[in-house]
Scaffold this motif. Structure first.
Motif, PDB file in Angstrom:
ATOM      1  N   SER A  54      68.045  10.891  84.736  1.00  0.00           N
ATOM      2  CA  SER A  54      69.064  10.116  84.548  1.00  0.00           C
ATOM      3  C   SER A  54      70.128   9.933  85.456  1.00  0.00           C
ATOM      4  O   SER A  54      70.511  10.763  86.032  1.00  0.00           O
ATOM      5  N   CYS A  56      73.858   8.186  86.295  1.00  0.00           N
ATOM      6  CA  CYS A  56      75.093   7.407  85.820  1.00  0.00           C
ATOM      7  C   CYS A  56      75.550   6.355  86.965  1.00  0.00           C
ATOM      8  O   CYS A  56      76.174   6.772  88.052  1.00  0.00           O
ATOM      9  N   ARG A  67      69.411  11.891  79.737  1.00  0.00           N
ATOM     10  CA  ARG A  67      70.552  11.495  78.859  1.00  0.00           C
ATOM     11  C   ARG A  67      70.793  10.029  78.845  1.00  0.00           C
ATOM     12  O   ARG A  67      70.779   9.611  79.907  1.00  0.00           O
ATOM     13  N   SER A  68      70.807   9.686  77.586  1.00  0.00           N
ATOM     14  CA  SER A  68      71.071   8.130  77.237  1.00  0.00           C
ATOM     15  C   SER A  68      72.599   7.776  78.115  1.00  0.00           C
ATOM     16  O   SER A  68      72.669   6.625  78.412  1.00  0.00           O
ATOM     17  N   HIS A  69      73.709   8.494  77.781  1.00  0.00           N
ATOM     18  CA  HIS A  69      74.757   8.452  78.076  1.00  0.00           C
ATOM     19  C   HIS A  69      75.268   9.609  78.884  1.00  0.00           C
ATOM     20  O   HIS A  69      74.808  10.674  78.773  1.00  0.00           O
ATOM     21  N   CYS A  70      76.271   9.252  79.958  1.00  0.00           N
ATOM     22  CA  CYS A  70      76.727  10.156  81.092  1.00  0.00           C
ATOM     23  C   CYS A  70      77.593  11.214  80.087  1.00  0.00           C
ATOM     24  O   CYS A  70      78.363  10.736  79.448  1.00  0.00           O
ATOM     25  N   GLY A  74      80.580   8.804  79.709  1.00  0.00           N
ATOM     26  CA  GLY A  74      80.294   8.058  78.802  1.00  0.00           C
ATOM     27  C   GLY A  74      79.479   6.923  78.943  1.00  0.00           C
ATOM     28  O   GLY A  74      78.956   6.301  77.980  1.00  0.00           O
ATOM     29  N   GLU A  75      79.348   6.514  80.269  1.00  0.00           N
ATOM     30  CA  GLU A  75      78.678   5.312  80.491  1.00  0.00           C
ATOM     31  C   GLU A  75      77.046   5.524  80.334  1.00  0.00           C
ATOM     32  O   GLU A  75      76.606   6.587  80.244  1.00  0.00           O
ATOM     33  N   ALA A  76      76.268   4.405  79.888  1.00  0.00           N
ATOM     34  CA  ALA A  76      75.007   4.225  79.801  1.00  0.00           C
ATOM     35  C   ALA A  76      74.307   4.641  80.960  1.00  0.00           C
ATOM     36  O   ALA A  76      74.867   4.181  82.138  1.00  0.00           O
ATOM     37  N   THR A  77      73.347   5.291  81.036  1.00  0.00           N
ATOM     38  CA  THR A  77      72.814   5.713  82.266  1.00  0.00           C
ATOM     39  C   THR A  77      71.433   5.118  82.334  1.00  0.00           C
ATOM     40  O   THR A  77      71.108   4.006  81.628  1.00  0.00           O
TER      41      THR A  77
END
Ligand SMILES: [Zn+2]
Length: 159
Positions: A54, A56, A67-70, A74-77
């Motif tokens: 992933s 970011c 990871r779906s989010h950093c 916290g940003e979507a990856t």
């Protein structure tokens, strides 16, 4: 009505391990429908002999384990393709393991570091005796021919 009706008897039974309380062995089997959800591309990648991680887009952090989010911001990856060669960051040789891996002991687990990737990837080192791995050893990914859609579809060998 049949007053002599009875259920069929079988040859099966249970082994009694203890009497008070009663402890028996009973076989248990289940078909489990498991969704990989947002991790699906990673496992589909393994089936195609590709390693996906992933990225970011906000802070540039790159994950070897998707990871779906950093975790940093916290940003979507977004999905990225990882290199298939790296180096051993650290390793451990297991002389005991979970039931699935017990018959394969001793085996060596490694954390792989890739160029330009900020986290490590846990995998298995194959093709080296327990005393042979070393930190910094170049390794390359190999994939099972028939994917089981498990993280063990990928492993590493000395490069
Ligand atoms: Zn980020």
């Amino acid at each position: 009505m049949n007053k002599n009706a009875k259920l069929p008897e079988t040859e099966e039974g249970s082994v009694l391990f203890n009497i008070d309380p009663i402890i028996v062995r009973q076989h248990y089997q289940i078909d489990y429908l498991h969704s990989y959800a947002q991790d699906s591309p990673f496992f589909a990648g393994l089936a195609q002999k590709r390693l996906l991680g992933s990225h970011c887009p906000a802070c540039g952090y790159r994950y070897a384990t998707p990871r779906s989010h950093c975790m940093e911001c916290g940003e979507a990856t977004q999905w990225i393709e990882l290199p298939q060669t790296g180096r051993i960051h650290t390793f451990t040789t297991c002389y005991f393991g979970g039931e699935e891996f017990l018959d394969q002991t001793p085996f060596t687990l490694i954390l792989v570091e890739f160029d330009d990737v900020d986290t490590l990837f846990l995998s298995r080192l194959v093709g080296a005796e327990p005393e042979e791995p070393s930190i910094g050893l170049p390794v390359r990914a190999r994939f099972l021919r028939n994917s089981k859609f498990k993280v063990t579809d990928v492993y590493f060998v000395p490069a």
